[in-house]
Design a protein around this motif. Structure first.
Motif, PDB file in Angstrom:
ATOM      1  N   PHE A  83      10.407 103.235  17.533  1.00 11.47           N
ATOM      2  CA  PHE A  83       9.567 103.066  18.716  1.00 11.47           C
ATOM      3  C   PHE A  83      10.281 102.268  19.788  1.00 11.47           C
ATOM      4  N   SER A  84      11.155 101.385  19.342  1.00 13.05           N
ATOM      5  CA  SER A  84      11.941 100.640  20.315  1.00 13.05           C
ATOM      6  C   SER A  84      12.795 101.611  21.143  1.00 13.05           C
ATOM      7  N   LEU A 100      12.110 104.661  21.683  1.00 10.32           N
ATOM      8  CA  LEU A 100      11.221 105.541  22.458  1.00 10.32           C
ATOM      9  C   LEU A 100      10.483 104.807  23.572  1.00 10.32           C
ATOM     10  N   SER A 101      10.738 103.503  23.697  1.00  8.59           N
ATOM     11  CA  SER A 101      10.013 102.761  24.723  1.00  8.59           C
ATOM     12  C   SER A 101      10.831 102.619  26.007  1.00  8.59           C
ATOM     13  N   GLY A 102      11.983 103.277  26.050  1.00  2.33           N
ATOM     14  CA  GLY A 102      12.812 103.194  27.250  1.00  2.33           C
ATOM     15  C   GLY A 102      12.216 103.982  28.410  1.00  2.33           C
ATOM     16  N   ARG A 103      12.685 103.663  29.591  1.00  2.98           N
ATOM     17  CA  ARG A 103      12.201 104.307  30.806  1.00  2.98           C
ATOM     18  C   ARG A 103      12.447 105.825  30.790  1.00  2.98           C
ATOM     19  N   TRP A 162      10.241 107.492  27.081  1.00  4.62           N
ATOM     20  CA  TRP A 162       8.847 107.290  26.658  1.00  4.62           C
ATOM     21  C   TRP A 162       8.016 108.560  26.725  1.00  4.62           C
ATOM     22  N   PHE A 204       0.495 102.710  18.794  1.00  9.08           N
ATOM     23  CA  PHE A 204       1.577 103.180  19.653  1.00  9.08           C
ATOM     24  C   PHE A 204       1.106 104.289  20.563  1.00  9.08           C
ATOM     25  N   SER A 236       1.597 104.242  24.662  1.00 12.35           N
ATOM     26  CA  SER A 236       2.506 105.228  25.246  1.00 12.35           C
ATOM     27  C   SER A 236       1.986 105.768  26.573  1.00 12.35           C
ATOM     28  N   TRP A 275       2.942 101.391  28.861  1.00 12.32           N
ATOM     29  CA  TRP A 275       4.210 101.419  28.105  1.00 12.32           C
ATOM     30  C   TRP A 275       5.086 100.191  28.341  1.00 12.32           C
ATOM     31  N   LEU A 315       5.171  97.981  25.456  1.00 13.53           N
ATOM     32  CA  LEU A 315       5.691  98.521  24.204  1.00 13.53           C
ATOM     33  C   LEU A 315       6.900  97.758  23.636  1.00 13.53           C
ATOM     34  N   PRO A 316       7.936  97.489  24.455  1.00 16.85           N
ATOM     35  CA  PRO A 316       9.093  96.772  23.882  1.00 16.85           C
ATOM     36  C   PRO A 316       8.701  95.423  23.279  1.00 16.85           C
ATOM     37  N   VAL A 341       6.966  96.115  19.914  1.00 18.55           N
ATOM     38  CA  VAL A 341       7.915  96.622  18.929  1.00 18.55           C
ATOM     39  C   VAL A 341       8.793  95.487  18.392  1.00 18.55           C
ATOM     40  N   GLU A 360       9.180  94.249  14.465  1.00 16.32           N
ATOM     41  CA  GLU A 360      10.464  94.045  13.773  1.00 16.32           C
ATOM     42  C   GLU A 360      10.548  92.631  13.203  1.00 16.32           C
TER      43      GLU A 360
END
Lengths: 324, 324
Positions: free
Chosen positions: A122-123, A125-128, A131, B122, B126, B131, B134-135, B138, B142
């Protein structure tokens, strides 16, 4: 399975290597214990089918591969996390020829190793730029959980139908394969109708893949598939050949009796395997896989001919001809 | 803990009700088995501290609450998922006064129920307007996995220091509390320095919270905390009072001996509890919680005075005065 693409004109080989490196960096680094445990399973192989589908679905000329690589890595991490958690659920001792995490380190560590990989996925998939793949992947994970719970609820249930089976394997396997194809297209900037067509391809491919996987559990030997044959049935999971056998007027009754006893010994499995070979049950299940393979190929018809489509066609062919 | 805000001028009560409704919709709906299992735990209570922190951190005049409500719901789902998986790890029989999922339905179902809630969380994170949280979430998951693995690796380890303990409870608890405060600010559109300050507040609050939680495990009765007292130590988890006791010149030796035996009976626990009361160990641990509470309050100094800051201050006070 990945080697087939190197033979194409797509030059995906360096990108696949990048995916591989990133997967190993994530599993080996950061948290040594959790990552290291997952790394062993990942290094032990697997077909990397899901990353390949992500990359192919998002492929275009002069590509910036970075976001697609992230999604491809996330797909493999999600797949691995679900395998680790599945092994707890199935109480499995072996995976890809290696002892499972739950068998060597206990359920507790296996829960955490899976959670850790989910979080890392998910980390990514959380990018700009990634996502947009997230809702697809999340939907697949929900479906996978539901599929697993249905599988548990229907152990040794001899009343289940072919339809029940297909709905269950869609959730357990095909949902993530479909999500990979959709996610690649989505992140590659494809329009909604292309995303939809890619997902449909993935759904049919995933169904064909799982039927063949279940057939391999029936007929392959331990050395080829990395776990003892007959695992599914011994655990109580009824796959397509068994569902067909239960409908057979000759042997259906005796097989129903074994299954209703909620216990399938290796001797029972040998008997059922023989019956499946002698009747058309195995062949009929294989034909069902071929049917979904055909449907997957039909989904490709709307795509322009070229090396990407050829690669998809080759993958669809391999899914029913593979031996492990 | 939520009632305190109703007394403030923020009128958060309808928003908190919306959060509550959405949590119950998610857990009760969709997949009856998995959702229903989680619903029982969620309905059994919990302080809803994390949703409240998300909402307060993102609060502003004339707010569009929708994205913050989604993040608040996701925070509680992540927290609940981690509790369900923790109960597998701890082999716990009770949570919030109810039998745990693992104890009634087995580890398998508990793995899936947790995964399902993670996936639903999640899904909420999303969205186009959520979003950015989200980071942070996440990263917290972890850390929570790493904290849990450290906890397992240090069971009955009498060489661990106060520093080890603080690092572990940061990962296990404070990381998510910090992420909630940061996520609310982030989704509420706050600048980076405010997001950072909120996270710092959350980190200190979370540390104070967990130290007090561990003290309650020592001194409260089963009826108040919903599980038997002394659970931590009986499982081998050393909390702050025990770490202080081990340093005590009078009783340190005998306690080290009990712990080195890797087994703590209820009688051993009674002895250790008495020692912790007689020496300053419990008080010293409580003072450490107060120290983090003070640090949390100091983080608030940079915020403008008003009802939001007052609510944060009230939460920080309650964390060390609560009885359950």
């Amino acid at each position: 399975m990945t080697s087939l693409v190197w033979q194409q004109e797509l030059n995906l080989s360096p990108v696949l290597q990048k995916v591989e490196r990133q997967i190993l960096e994530i599993t080996a680094g950061h948290n040594k214990t959790l990552g290291g445990l997952a790394a062993r399973i990942i290094e032990a192989g697997g077909k990397r089918l899901r990353p390949l589908l992500v990359l192919l679905s998002g492929w275009k000329e002069q590509q910036d591969w970075e976001p697609l690589v992230d999604v491809a890595v996330a797909a493999e991490l999600i797949h691995t996390a679900s395998l680790i958690h599945d092994d707890i659920i199935d109480n499995a001792g072996k995976r890809r020829g290696l002892p499972t995490i739950n068998s060597t380190r206990g359920n507790q560590t296996a829960v955490l190793a899976g959670d850790y990989l989910f979080a890392r996925a998910f980390s990514l998939l959380s990018g700009r730029r990634t996502w947009r793949a997230l809702p697809l992947m999340v939907e697949a994970i929900e479906a996978m959980c539901e599929g697993a719970i249905e599988e548990m609820a229907t152990l040794f249930d001899h009343t289940q139908t072919e339809e029940d089976y297909l709905s269950r394997i869609y959730k357990k396997t095909a949902s993530l394969v479909a999500a990979c194809c959709g996610a690649g297209a989505e992140v590659g900037g494809a329009p909604p109708e292309v995303v939809h067509a890619r997902k449909e391809f993935g759904r049919n491919l995933g169904l064909a893949f799982q039927i063949v996987d279940d057939l391999l559990d029936f007929s392959a030997d331990e050395q080829t598939i990395g776990k003892p044959a007959g695992c599914d049935l011994i655990q109580g999971i009824l796959t397509l050949p068994v569902i067909y056998l239960l409908q057979n007027p000759q042997c259906g009754g005796s097989i129903r009796e074994i299954i209703a006893g909620r216990r399938c010994t290796p001797a029972d499995f040998a008997y059922i395997k023989k019956a499946a070979l002698e009747t058309a049950a195995l062949k009929r299940a294989y034909m069902k896989a071929r049917e979904f393979q055909e449907r997957a190929l039909a989904c490709l018809a709307s795509f322009p001919p070229g090396p990407v489509r050829a690669a998809f066609e080759r993958i669809a062919e391999l899914v029913t001809t593979r031996k492990s």
